[in-house]
Design a protein around this motif. Structure first.
Motif, short mmCIF file in Angstrom:
data_model
loop_
_atom_site.label_atom_id
_atom_site.label_comp_id
_atom_site.label_asym_id
_atom_site.label_seq_id
_atom_site.Cartn_x
_atom_site.Cartn_y
_atom_site.Cartn_z
N ILE A 111 -18.86 4.85 -1.65
CA ILE A 111 -19.68 4.13 -2.18
C ILE A 111 -19.20 4.12 -3.67
N SER A 112 -19.12 5.31 -4.29
CA SER A 112 -18.69 5.68 -5.82
C SER A 112 -17.33 5.26 -6.14
N ALA A 113 -16.56 5.38 -4.94
CA ALA A 113 -14.99 5.02 -5.06
C ALA A 113 -14.80 3.40 -4.87
N GLY A 114 -15.84 2.98 -4.56
CA GLY A 114 -15.44 1.32 -4.16
C GLY A 114 -15.48 0.77 -2.87
N TYR A 115 -15.77 1.70 -1.88
CA TYR A 115 -16.00 1.23 -0.48
C TYR A 115 -17.27 0.57 -0.33
N ARG A 116 -17.11 -0.90 0.47
CA ARG A 116 -18.45 -1.43 0.57
C ARG A 116 -18.64 -1.76 2.19
N ARG A 117 -17.71 -0.96 3.12
CA ARG A 117 -17.95 -1.33 4.47
C ARG A 117 -17.77 0.01 5.19
N ILE A 154 0.81 -1.21 0.04
CA ILE A 154 0.09 0.05 0.06
C ILE A 154 0.91 1.13 -0.07
N ASP A 155 0.81 1.77 -1.14
CA ASP A 155 1.72 3.14 -1.23
C ASP A 155 1.23 4.36 -1.51
N SER A 156 0.00 4.38 -1.56
CA SER A 156 -0.79 5.69 -1.71
C SER A 156 -2.27 5.60 -1.32
N LEU A 157 -3.11 6.57 -1.47
CA LEU A 157 -4.35 6.55 -1.12
C LEU A 157 -5.37 5.92 -2.20
N ALA A 158 -4.81 5.89 -3.46
CA ALA A 158 -5.72 5.12 -4.41
C ALA A 158 -5.28 3.86 -4.48
N THR A 216 -12.86 -8.91 -6.78
CA THR A 216 -13.17 -7.51 -6.65
C THR A 216 -12.11 -6.68 -6.12
N ALA A 217 -11.93 -5.43 -6.63
CA ALA A 217 -10.95 -4.66 -5.90
C ALA A 217 -11.35 -3.50 -5.25
N ILE A 218 -11.10 -3.50 -3.82
CA ILE A 218 -11.57 -2.41 -2.87
C ILE A 218 -10.49 -1.50 -2.41
N PRO A 219 -10.77 -0.30 -1.89
CA PRO A 219 -9.74 0.69 -1.51
C PRO A 219 -9.05 0.08 -0.25
N ALA A 220 -7.83 0.29 -0.14
CA ALA A 220 -6.91 -0.35 0.90
C ALA A 220 -7.11 0.67 2.18
N PHE A 221 -7.38 2.02 2.05
CA PHE A 221 -7.58 2.88 3.21
C PHE A 221 -9.23 2.97 3.61
N GLY A 222 -9.11 2.98 4.72
CA GLY A 222 -10.70 3.22 5.30
C GLY A 222 -11.11 4.71 5.18
N LEU A 223 -12.32 4.72 5.45
CA LEU A 223 -12.95 6.00 5.52
C LEU A 223 -13.71 6.24 7.04
N GLY A 224 -13.29 7.52 7.49
CA GLY A 224 -13.66 7.76 8.74
C GLY A 224 -14.57 8.99 8.98
#
Length: 59
Positions: free
Chosen positions: A40-46, A2-6, A15-23
């Motif tokens: 959600i648009s960016a791919g977060y599912r939790r 994991i080397d960037s926010l992307a 399925t590819a999901i974002p490596a960083f969480g959303l707070g």
């Protein structure tokens, strides 16, 4: 690595999901709704929405 926010993580079902969480701790209700929609648009599912206000603004 994991080397960037992307950065994304590939799941077993391909399925590819974002490596960083959303707070959203201490984020006002209107901004929480917009942030979650964007996530959600960016791919977060939790999400970890724990406050009543955060849940109620999402419906």
């Amino acid at each position: 690595m994991i080397d960037s926010l992307a950065s994304r993580i590939m799941l077993n079902n391909q399925t590819a999901i974002p490596a960083f969480g959303l707070g959203v701790f201490k984020v006002d209700t209107i901004m929480t709704a917009q942030n979650v929609e964007d996530a959600i648009s960016a791919g977060y599912r939790r999400s970890g929405l724990v406050s009543f206000n955060a849940r109620s603004c999402l419906g």
